[in-house]
Design a protein around this motif. Structure first.
Motif, mmCIF file in Angstrom:
data_model
loop_
_atom_site.group_PDB
_atom_site.id
_atom_site.type_symbol
_atom_site.label_atom_id
_atom_site.label_comp_id
_atom_site.label_asym_id
_atom_site.label_seq_id
_atom_site.Cartn_x
_atom_site.Cartn_y
_atom_site.Cartn_z
ATOM 1 N N ALA A 6 32.605 45.443 -46.860
ATOM 2 C CA ALA A 6 33.118 45.120 -48.183
ATOM 3 C C ALA A 6 31.960 44.819 -49.119
ATOM 4 O O ALA A 6 31.180 43.914 -48.894
ATOM 5 C CB ALA A 6 34.056 43.933 -48.115
ATOM 6 N N ALA A 7 31.871 45.609 -50.158
ATOM 7 C CA ALA A 7 30.800 45.399 -51.124
ATOM 8 C C ALA A 7 31.236 44.473 -52.251
ATOM 9 O O ALA A 7 30.408 43.990 -53.005
ATOM 10 C CB ALA A 7 30.353 46.733 -51.702
ATOM 11 N N LEU A 8 32.548 44.193 -52.358
ATOM 12 C CA LEU A 8 33.063 43.332 -53.413
ATOM 13 C C LEU A 8 33.556 42.016 -52.836
ATOM 14 O O LEU A 8 34.113 41.961 -51.739
ATOM 15 C CB LEU A 8 34.225 44.018 -54.137
ATOM 16 N N ASP A 9 33.376 40.956 -53.595
ATOM 17 C CA ASP A 9 33.904 39.661 -53.203
ATOM 18 C C ASP A 9 35.404 39.619 -53.479
ATOM 19 O O ASP A 9 35.948 40.436 -54.228
ATOM 20 C CB ASP A 9 33.234 38.546 -54.008
ATOM 21 N N SER A 12 36.109 39.171 -57.225
ATOM 22 C CA SER A 12 36.009 40.405 -58.002
ATOM 23 C C SER A 12 37.264 41.243 -57.847
ATOM 24 O O SER A 12 37.781 41.808 -58.819
ATOM 25 C CB SER A 12 34.797 41.210 -57.564
ATOM 26 N N LEU A 13 37.786 41.320 -56.632
ATOM 27 C CA LEU A 13 39.018 42.085 -56.405
ATOM 28 C C LEU A 13 40.199 41.456 -57.127
ATOM 29 O O LEU A 13 41.038 42.162 -57.705
ATOM 30 C CB LEU A 13 39.304 42.191 -54.907
ATOM 31 N N LEU A 14 40.264 40.120 -57.121
ATOM 32 C CA LEU A 14 41.343 39.448 -57.844
ATOM 33 C C LEU A 14 41.246 39.682 -59.347
ATOM 34 O O LEU A 14 42.260 39.838 -60.026
ATOM 35 C CB LEU A 14 41.328 37.952 -57.538
ATOM 36 N N LYS A 15 40.040 39.713 -59.879
ATOM 37 C CA LYS A 15 39.859 39.994 -61.307
ATOM 38 C C LYS A 15 40.305 41.410 -61.644
ATOM 39 O O LYS A 15 40.932 41.645 -62.676
ATOM 40 C CB LYS A 15 38.401 39.794 -61.713
ATOM 41 N N ILE A 16 40.018 42.355 -60.768
ATOM 42 C CA ILE A 16 40.433 43.739 -60.989
ATOM 43 C C ILE A 16 41.953 43.841 -60.957
ATOM 44 O O ILE A 16 42.572 44.490 -61.814
ATOM 45 C CB ILE A 16 39.783 44.676 -59.949
ATOM 46 N N VAL A 17 42.581 43.171 -59.995
ATOM 47 C CA VAL A 17 44.047 43.190 -59.899
ATOM 48 C C VAL A 17 44.656 42.525 -61.128
ATOM 49 O O VAL A 17 45.642 43.025 -61.694
ATOM 50 C CB VAL A 17 44.505 42.503 -58.599
ATOM 51 N N LEU A 18 44.088 41.410 -61.561
ATOM 52 C CA LEU A 18 44.579 40.727 -62.752
ATOM 53 C C LEU A 18 44.467 41.627 -63.978
ATOM 54 O O LEU A 18 45.395 41.711 -64.798
ATOM 55 C CB LEU A 18 43.813 39.430 -62.977
ATOM 56 N N LEU A 19 43.374 42.321 -64.122
ATOM 57 C CA LEU A 19 43.193 43.238 -65.240
ATOM 58 C C LEU A 19 44.233 44.357 -65.200
ATOM 59 O O LEU A 19 44.823 44.697 -66.232
ATOM 60 C CB LEU A 19 41.785 43.822 -65.218
#
Length: 64
Positions: A6-9, A12-19
């Motif tokens: 996994a290259a993302l924390d 970061s994944l939660l921010k992408i999902v929120l966006l």
């Protein structure tokens, strides 16, 4: 040798999902507004047609 798959924390994944959820909600709101406008224009469609015909006739008769 350890490899990190996994290259993302998680943050970061939660921010992408929120966006993506925010974009989805904005699109739903825009769709609702456009649907309301379409309904309003559908009701006034005969009136708009009559106004356009009157304006074209007046323009052709040089009354405008």
């Amino acid at each position: 040798m350890t490899r990190s798959r996994a290259a993302l924390d998680t943050d970061s994944l939660l921010k992408i999902v929120l966006l993506l959820v925010v974009v989805w909600l904005v699109l739903e709101i825009v769709e609702a507004i456009l649907g309301t406008l379409a309904t309003i224009f559908e009701v006034f469609q005969p009136v708009i047609g009559i106004v356009l015909v009157v304006l074209i006739v007046l323009w052709l008769l040089d009354r405008i």
